[in-house]
Design an enzyme around this catalytic site. Structure first.
Site, PDB file in Angstrom:
ATOM      1  N   SER A 249      92.854  55.887  30.113  1.00 40.28           N
ATOM      2  CA  SER A 249      91.896  56.080  30.647  1.00 40.28           C
ATOM      3  C   SER A 249      91.054  55.815  31.987  1.00 40.28           C
ATOM      4  O   SER A 249      90.452  55.485  32.855  1.00 40.28           O
ATOM      5  CB  SER A 249      90.545  55.076  29.973  1.00 40.28           C
ATOM      6  OG  SER A 249      90.279  53.980  30.037  1.00 40.28           O
TER       7      SER A 249
ATOM      8  N   HIS B 202      94.260  33.853  51.030  1.00 40.01           N
ATOM      9  CA  HIS B 202      94.677  33.941  49.880  1.00 40.01           C
ATOM     10  C   HIS B 202      94.632  35.560  49.850  1.00 40.01           C
ATOM     11  O   HIS B 202      94.223  36.503  49.120  1.00 40.01           O
ATOM     12  CB  HIS B 202      94.306  32.725  48.724  1.00 40.01           C
ATOM     13  CG  HIS B 202      94.264  32.967  46.953  1.00 40.01           C
ATOM     14  ND1 HIS B 202      95.217  33.240  46.513  1.00 40.01           N
ATOM     15  CD2 HIS B 202      93.305  34.518  46.561  1.00 40.01           C
ATOM     16  CE1 HIS B 202      95.136  33.489  44.868  1.00 40.01           C
ATOM     17  NE2 HIS B 202      94.097  33.985  44.958  1.00 40.01           N
TER      18      HIS B 202
ATOM     19  N   SER C 170      95.641  37.584  45.776  1.00 32.35           N
ATOM     20  CA  SER C 170      96.544  37.591  44.264  1.00 32.35           C
ATOM     21  C   SER C 170      95.162  39.410  43.891  1.00 32.35           C
ATOM     22  O   SER C 170      95.137  39.305  44.353  1.00 32.35           O
ATOM     23  CB  SER C 170      94.986  36.919  43.485  1.00 32.35           C
ATOM     24  OG  SER C 170      94.268  36.584  43.799  1.00 32.35           O
TER      25      SER C 170
ATOM     26  N   GLY D 100      94.294  39.182  40.521  1.00 34.53           N
ATOM     27  CA  GLY D 100      93.085  38.969  39.657  1.00 34.53           C
ATOM     28  C   GLY D 100      93.861  39.413  38.391  1.00 34.53           C
ATOM     29  O   GLY D 100      93.105  39.253  37.194  1.00 34.53           O
ATOM     30  N   ARG D 101      94.889  39.864  37.573  1.00 31.73           N
ATOM     31  CA  ARG D 101      95.520  39.426  36.677  1.00 31.73           C
ATOM     32  C   ARG D 101      96.089  38.701  36.403  1.00 31.73           C
ATOM     33  O   ARG D 101      95.844  37.650  36.006  1.00 31.73           O
ATOM     34  CB  ARG D 101      96.841  40.649  36.817  1.00 31.73           C
ATOM     35  CG  ARG D 101      95.957  41.859  37.632  1.00 31.73           C
ATOM     36  CD  ARG D 101      95.169  42.680  36.959  1.00 31.73           C
ATOM     37  NE  ARG D 101      95.832  43.626  35.450  1.00 31.73           N
ATOM     38  CZ  ARG D 101      95.860  44.611  35.574  1.00 31.73           C
ATOM     39  NH1 ARG D 101      96.673  45.675  37.245  1.00 31.73           N
ATOM     40  NH2 ARG D 101      96.382  45.619  34.754  1.00 31.73           N
TER      41      ARG D 101
ATOM     42  N   SER E 225     100.548  39.288  35.986  1.00 32.72           N
ATOM     43  CA  SER E 225      99.671  38.161  37.924  1.00 32.72           C
ATOM     44  C   SER E 225     100.696  37.718  39.033  1.00 32.72           C
ATOM     45  O   SER E 225     101.209  37.625  38.487  1.00 32.72           O
ATOM     46  CB  SER E 225      99.546  37.210  37.167  1.00 32.72           C
ATOM     47  OG  SER E 225      98.562  36.521  37.637  1.00 32.72           O
TER      48      SER E 225
ATOM     49  N   ASN F  91     100.128  32.378  48.438  1.00 33.77           N
ATOM     50  CA  ASN F  91      98.569  31.606  49.967  1.00 33.77           C
ATOM     51  C   ASN F  91      99.837  31.195  50.368  1.00 33.77           C
ATOM     52  O   ASN F  91     100.167  30.965  51.062  1.00 33.77           O
ATOM     53  CB  ASN F  91      98.468  30.273  49.207  1.00 33.77           C
ATOM     54  CG  ASN F  91      96.912  30.645  47.917  1.00 33.77           C
ATOM     55  OD1 ASN F  91      96.167  30.381  47.402  1.00 33.77           O
ATOM     56  ND2 ASN F  91      97.627  29.695  46.723  1.00 33.77           N
TER      57      ASN F  91
ATOM     58  N   ASP G 155     103.577  32.972  40.277  1.00 36.16           N
ATOM     59  CA  ASP G 155     103.568  34.165  39.742  1.00 36.16           C
ATOM     60  C   ASP G 155     104.817  34.959  40.412  1.00 36.16           C
ATOM     61  O   ASP G 155     105.421  36.206  39.328  1.00 36.16           O
ATOM     62  CB  ASP G 155     102.861  35.286  39.520  1.00 36.16           C
ATOM     63  CG  ASP G 155     101.636  34.437  39.737  1.00 36.16           C
ATOM     64  OD1 ASP G 155     101.423  33.643  37.908  1.00 36.16           O
ATOM     65  OD2 ASP G 155     100.359  34.105  39.584  1.00 36.16           O
TER      66      ASP G 155
END
Length: 360
Positions: free
Chosen positions: A184, A219, A221, A223-224, A229, A233, A275
């Site tokens: 989608s 920082h 990232s 956002g997962r 993820s 930092n 991560d």
């Protein structure tokens, strides 16, 4: 030398602080200033007469400092701007609207690339991390990409040196699968990059140019959660140099360590922990950037490398006039680390679109 801030820049935002003062958010307006204080402040008779005349004609919200600067130009002539580089001139212009609540100040570049094409979309990451999804087989190598980046000042007076300042910046970069049919049309990856940095000028002018330093924390990232993820930092020092239409940035950084991520009893990943423990192997320990203006064209390049692992990434771009404030923008990225999800994935990507703001 009066430096007051790229990100610039992305990287070059700080350099522009090299040349001019900015109106203080706590400056006195005309309506708060009486004639006696103006007479006492303006020692030079010509400047005093000019300022008195402008005070009588000014609107109440006008800043006295702005009127004083106008009178200084009228009485003494324009300031010598021969030592101002392209970044300095840009930031001087930004300062004129820095405290206008209806104006948003850019940090790094702002652009929209409706079409980008890569020779190696990162399907394997989604196949390994989210095997039950249909992403892996339906991701298209053609997608849209955009970047939005703004900054706001956090200080309004000199801190340690004349013209130094603290800023908060926020950059959002996203890759959008707008051309996919089997899924989608999702945003494949979005990176969020807040940072706080201090900028000051240096009284050092090699090659008759200007120099400055930035010290910051950022920082980044995506956002997962769980297996896809990504974050890290960093603290950094950014050395900046400008001369005329040329700007240079050398930005070494240190990644702040995180605890090792653990796998829970149910097989899922602990939300805490590192991560991407090997990200420095691909992203290196520094960024190096250059930018140059030639007539109405602007060229820039930014790269990073880890010489021990022989992994590197390079972004090259060019902007050119279209109409009004809008500029055409061509961008190429090659190597590792275009995004956090692709930090360990090598590819070549070419995109074309519109730049809302330049680097210089």
């Amino acid at each position: 030398m009066n430096i007051k801030t790229v990100s610039c820049s992305p990287l070059f935002v700080a350099l522009a602080l090299l040349s001019a003062p900015v109106a203080n958010a706590q400056e006195t307006s005309v309506e708060e200033t009486d004639i006696q204080s103006v007479e006492e402040a303006a020692v030079d008779p010509k400047t005093q007469a000019c300022l008195m005349e402008k005070m009588n004609q000014a609107k109440g919200a006008d800043l006295v400092s702005q009127l004083r600067d106008e009178c200084a130009v009228e009485v003494n002539g324009p300031k010598d701007t021969s030592n101002q580089g392209a970044i300095s001139k840009r930031i001087i212009g930004e300062r004129e609207t820095a405290y206008n609540p209806y104006v948003i100040t850019p940090h790094r570049m702002n652009y929209i690339l409706p079409v980008t094409v890569t020779d190696s979309i990162n399907r394997q990451e989604y196949k390994d991390s989210v095997p039950e999804s249909k992403w892996a087989e339906n991701i298209e190598e053609t997608e849209a990409k955009y970047q939005l980046s703004i900054k706001v000042p956090l200080s309004y007076d000199d801190i340690f040196t004349e013209g130094d300042e603290i800023y908060f910046g926020m950059t959002l970069q996203s890759w959008w699968q707008v051309y996919s049919e089997g899924i989608s049309k999702p945003f494949r990856e979005t990176n969020y990059r807040p940072e706080v940095y201090y900028i000051t000028g240096l009284d050092w002018h090699p090659l008759e140019g200007n120099t400055g330093l930035m010290f910051g924390f950022e920082h980044q990232s995506n956002g997962r959660s769980n297996a896809i993820s990504r974050s890290w930092n960093r603290i950094y020092v950014d050395f900046l140099f400008e001369k005329g239409d040329f700007a240079f940035s050398f930005k070494p950084y240190y990644r702040l360590k995180e605890d090792e991520k653990e796998i829970l009893d149910d097989g899922s990943y602990d939300p805490d922990g590192d991560d991407n423990p090997d990200i420095n192997d691909y992203m290196g320990y520094f960024d190096l950037g250059v930018a140059y203006q030639y007539n109405n064209l602007e060229f820039f390049a930014q790269g990073r490398a880890n010489f021990a692992t022989h992994k590197a990434g390079l972004e090259v771009g060019m902007t050119f006039p279209l109409w009004g404030k809008l500029k055409g923008y061509v961008q190429y990225y090659g190597g590792y680390g275009e995004s956090l999800i692709d930090y360990d994935h090598k590819q070549n990507r070419l995109g074309i679109g519109i730049a809302l703001t330049d680097i210089l």
